[in-house]
Motif scaffolding. Structure first.
Motif, PDB file in Angstrom:
ATOM      1  N   LYS A  28       2.231   6.070  -8.676  1.00 15.12           N
ATOM      2  CA  LYS A  28       1.267   6.638  -7.721  1.00 15.12           C
ATOM      3  C   LYS A  28      -0.158   6.408  -8.199  1.00 15.12           C
ATOM      4  O   LYS A  28      -1.062   6.143  -7.395  1.00 15.12           O
ATOM      5  CB  LYS A  28       1.545   8.132  -7.554  1.00 15.12           C
ATOM      6  CG  LYS A  28       0.681   8.737  -6.507  1.00 15.12           C
ATOM      7  CD  LYS A  28       0.999  10.160  -6.228  1.00 15.12           C
ATOM      8  CE  LYS A  28      -0.013  10.701  -5.233  1.00 15.12           C
ATOM      9  NZ  LYS A  28      -1.386  10.611  -5.709  1.00 15.12           N
ATOM     10  N   LEU A  54      -0.817   3.586  -4.966  1.00 14.52           N
ATOM     11  CA  LEU A  54       0.187   3.486  -3.901  1.00 14.52           C
ATOM     12  C   LEU A  54       0.440   4.824  -3.214  1.00 14.52           C
ATOM     13  O   LEU A  54       0.362   5.873  -3.852  1.00 14.52           O
ATOM     14  CB  LEU A  54       1.524   3.056  -4.507  1.00 14.52           C
ATOM     15  CG  LEU A  54       1.768   1.591  -4.787  1.00 14.52           C
ATOM     16  CD1 LEU A  54       3.127   1.452  -5.457  1.00 14.52           C
ATOM     17  CD2 LEU A  54       1.737   0.794  -3.498  1.00 14.52           C
ATOM     18  N   GLU A  55       0.776   4.763  -1.948  1.00 20.04           N
ATOM     19  CA  GLU A  55       1.322   5.942  -1.272  1.00 20.04           C
ATOM     20  C   GLU A  55       2.840   5.871  -1.433  1.00 20.04           C
ATOM     21  O   GLU A  55       3.433   4.808  -1.223  1.00 20.04           O
ATOM     22  CB  GLU A  55       0.952   5.933   0.205  1.00 20.04           C
ATOM     23  CG  GLU A  55      -0.531   6.165   0.429  1.00 20.04           C
ATOM     24  CD  GLU A  55      -0.919   6.149   1.901  1.00 20.04           C
ATOM     25  OE1 GLU A  55      -2.002   6.643   2.207  1.00 20.04           O
ATOM     26  OE2 GLU A  55      -0.138   5.630   2.740  1.00 20.04           O
ATOM     27  N   ILE A  56       3.423   7.001  -1.805  1.00 20.16           N
ATOM     28  CA  ILE A  56       4.855   6.956  -2.135  1.00 20.16           C
ATOM     29  C   ILE A  56       5.678   7.950  -1.317  1.00 20.16           C
ATOM     30  O   ILE A  56       5.385   9.149  -1.286  1.00 20.16           O
ATOM     31  CB  ILE A  56       5.068   7.230  -3.639  1.00 20.16           C
ATOM     32  CG1 ILE A  56       4.359   6.139  -4.455  1.00 20.16           C
ATOM     33  CG2 ILE A  56       6.561   7.280  -3.986  1.00 20.16           C
ATOM     34  CD1 ILE A  56       4.567   6.233  -5.941  1.00 20.16           C
ATOM     35  N   CYS A  57       6.717   7.404  -0.674  1.00 21.92           N
ATOM     36  CA  CYS A  57       7.751   8.229  -0.057  1.00 21.92           C
ATOM     37  C   CYS A  57       8.965   8.129  -0.975  1.00 21.92           C
ATOM     38  O   CYS A  57       9.262   7.050  -1.488  1.00 21.92           O
ATOM     39  CB  CYS A  57       8.146   7.694   1.308  1.00 21.92           C
ATOM     40  SG  CYS A  57       6.791   7.515   2.480  1.00 21.92           S
ATOM     41  N   ASN A  62       0.842  -1.201   0.000  1.00 18.98           N
ATOM     42  CA  ASN A  62       0.000   0.000   0.000  1.00 18.98           C
ATOM     43  C   ASN A  62       0.874   1.246   0.000  1.00 18.98           C
ATOM     44  O   ASN A  62       0.533   2.253  -0.579  1.00 18.98           O
ATOM     45  CB  ASN A  62      -0.897   0.026   1.240  1.00 18.98           C
ATOM     46  CG  ASN A  62      -1.858  -1.140   1.236  1.00 18.98           C
ATOM     47  OD1 ASN A  62      -2.472  -1.425   0.217  1.00 18.98           O
ATOM     48  ND2 ASN A  62      -1.965  -1.835   2.361  1.00 18.98           N
ATOM     49  N   ARG A  63       1.983   1.135   0.701  1.00 18.57           N
ATOM     50  CA  ARG A  63       2.889   2.291   0.815  1.00 18.57           C
ATOM     51  C   ARG A  63       4.316   1.819   0.567  1.00 18.57           C
ATOM     52  O   ARG A  63       4.741   0.830   1.181  1.00 18.57           O
ATOM     53  CB  ARG A  63       2.771   2.883   2.217  1.00 18.57           C
ATOM     54  CG  ARG A  63       3.686   4.070   2.441  1.00 18.57           C
ATOM     55  CD  ARG A  63       3.554   4.611   3.832  1.00 18.57           C
ATOM     56  NE  ARG A  63       2.262   5.235   4.070  1.00 18.57           N
ATOM     57  CZ  ARG A  63       1.880   5.758   5.224  1.00 18.57           C
ATOM     58  NH1 ARG A  63       2.712   5.745   6.257  1.00 18.57           N
ATOM     59  NH2 ARG A  63       0.687   6.304   5.362  1.00 18.57           N
ATOM     60  N   GLU A  95       2.787  11.733   7.412  1.00 24.54           N
ATOM     61  CA  GLU A  95       1.618  10.831   7.347  1.00 24.54           C
ATOM     62  C   GLU A  95       0.428  11.565   6.738  1.00 24.54           C
ATOM     63  O   GLU A  95      -0.267  11.040   5.879  1.00 24.54           O
ATOM     64  CB  GLU A  95       1.217  10.375   8.766  1.00 24.54           C
ATOM     65  CG  GLU A  95       2.074   9.282   9.336  1.00 24.54           C
ATOM     66  CD  GLU A  95       1.753   7.912   8.730  1.00 24.54           C
ATOM     67  OE1 GLU A  95       0.747   7.792   8.002  1.00 24.54           O
ATOM     68  OE2 GLU A  95       2.552   6.991   8.965  1.00 24.54           O
ATOM     69  N   CYS A 147       6.553   1.564   5.684  1.00 21.16           N
ATOM     70  CA  CYS A 147       6.425   1.210   4.265  1.00 21.16           C
ATOM     71  C   CYS A 147       6.463  -0.312   4.112  1.00 21.16           C
ATOM     72  O   CYS A 147       7.130  -1.004   4.879  1.00 21.16           O
ATOM     73  CB  CYS A 147       7.561   1.852   3.461  1.00 21.16           C
ATOM     74  SG  CYS A 147       7.383   3.643   3.384  1.00 21.16           S
ATOM     75  N   LEU A 193       0.736  12.075   3.048  1.00 17.64           N
ATOM     76  CA  LEU A 193       0.463  10.834   2.299  1.00 17.64           C
ATOM     77  C   LEU A 193      -1.042  10.570   2.239  1.00 17.64           C
ATOM     78  O   LEU A 193      -1.579  10.214   1.194  1.00 17.64           O
ATOM     79  CB  LEU A 193       1.193   9.649   2.940  1.00 17.64           C
ATOM     80  CG  LEU A 193       2.721   9.677   2.841  1.00 17.64           C
ATOM     81  CD1 LEU A 193       3.332   8.563   3.695  1.00 17.64           C
ATOM     82  CD2 LEU A 193       3.207   9.536   1.400  1.00 17.64           C
ATOM     83  N   GLU A 194      -1.720  10.788   3.381  1.00  9.81           N
ATOM     84  CA  GLU A 194      -3.186  10.609   3.409  1.00  9.81           C
ATOM     85  C   GLU A 194      -3.855  11.492   2.368  1.00  9.81           C
ATOM     86  O   GLU A 194      -4.855  11.122   1.768  1.00  9.81           O
ATOM     87  CB  GLU A 194      -3.747  11.024   4.778  1.00  9.81           C
ATOM     88  CG  GLU A 194      -3.671   9.970   5.838  1.00  9.81           C
ATOM     89  CD  GLU A 194      -4.013  10.572   7.213  1.00  9.81           C
ATOM     90  OE1 GLU A 194      -4.695  11.618   7.286  1.00  9.81           O
ATOM     91  OE2 GLU A 194      -3.566   9.980   8.207  1.00  9.81           O
TER      92      GLU A 194
END
Ligand code: UDP
Length: 241
Positions: free
Chosen positions: A42, A46-49, A7-8, A120, A155, A123-124
């Protein structure tokens, strides 16, 4: 092996990929191509850092080898990663992707400091968070920064996008017979000193059970292929020999 449900993710790009075909620095056209890859990833939900290295501009070890004070040279390296983060932010924004840069070395006029809860929230809200300046201390690398942020941000995997398509048993640029692993254990990477990431980064991923996926970011569409399980990559995990 089956890929972990993701998910991340944390995507680490070596600074050198921002050079494109140049020998040094930043090629904005190529950074835009990389940003398109990140945007496509993305868009799969997906959540991406993101963590970007600085080796295209300055590496502390190289400065130290030429007689500079190591810590001072490392601070210069950290500043290089901030420049790369800003270049990537600019490219992503050109594509309409919202981003925030958070730096481990505070520079309020330029970007946010690293604040986990704030990251956080970004990302939300669907923003990509680019973590700059590694861990914020000399004698570390952005690989360690990437492992730290991947753990801190919970992650599901650390994706290392680099110039080679995985982890080999010897240097594929020097040895034509070098063999690429599909999967390899953290223990083997550390024991055999395989070139994946530095040992402290690998150990941090091992201790926090974060799989490392090593792949080439230079090939168009490869990030999406890797994420869908169809790409060429090496997965570092404890489920391998
Ligand atoms: N650096 C540092 N501490 C960190 C991250 C980076 O001192 O937590 C410095 C170090 O000098 C390093 C440089 O920044 O050589 C650039 O980062 P790195 O070598 O990891 O970049 P990459 O190889 O991924 O392009």
């Amino acid at each position: 092996m089956t890929l972990p449900k993701m998910n991340r993710v944390l995507l680490k790009l070596s600074g050198e990929v921002l050079m494109g075909t140049n020998q040094f620095g930043i090629d904005p056209a190529f950074v835009l191509e990389l940003a398109k890859e990140v945007k496509a990833a993305k868009e799969t939900g997906l959540e991406i850092c993101l963590v970007i290295g600085g080796g295209n501009i300055f590496r502390g070890m190289a400065g130290a080898a030429q007689g500079m004070d190591r810590a001072q040279a490392d601070y210069m390296g950290m500043l290089a990663t901030v420049m790369n983060a800003l270049a990537m932010q600019s490219a992503l924004e050109q594509l309409g992707v919202e981003t925030r840069v958070q730096s481990a070395v505070q520079m309020d006029q330029v970007c946010e400091p690293v604040i986990r809860r704030r990251a956080e929230r970004h990302l939300e809200k669907g923003r990509i968070v680019i973590f700059a300046a590694g861990v914020g201390a000399p004698y570390f690398t952005t690989d360690s920064g990437a492992a730290l942020r991947a753990a801190e941000m919970n992650c599901d995997a650390l994706l290392k996008g680099t110039s080679v398509d995985g982890v080999y048993d010897s240097d594929p640029k020097k040895d034509a017979g070098a063999k690429r692993y599909d999967t390899v254990s953290y223990g083997k990477v550390l024991a055999d000193n395989l070139k994946v990431m530095d040992a402290s980064a690998v150990a941090l991923c091992r201790d926090n059970d974060i799989p490392i996926m090593v792949f080439s970011i230079r090939e168009k569409g490869n990030l999406a292929r890797v994420l869908s399980g169809e790409g060429v990559q090496t997965i570092v995990t404890d489920q391998a020999a």
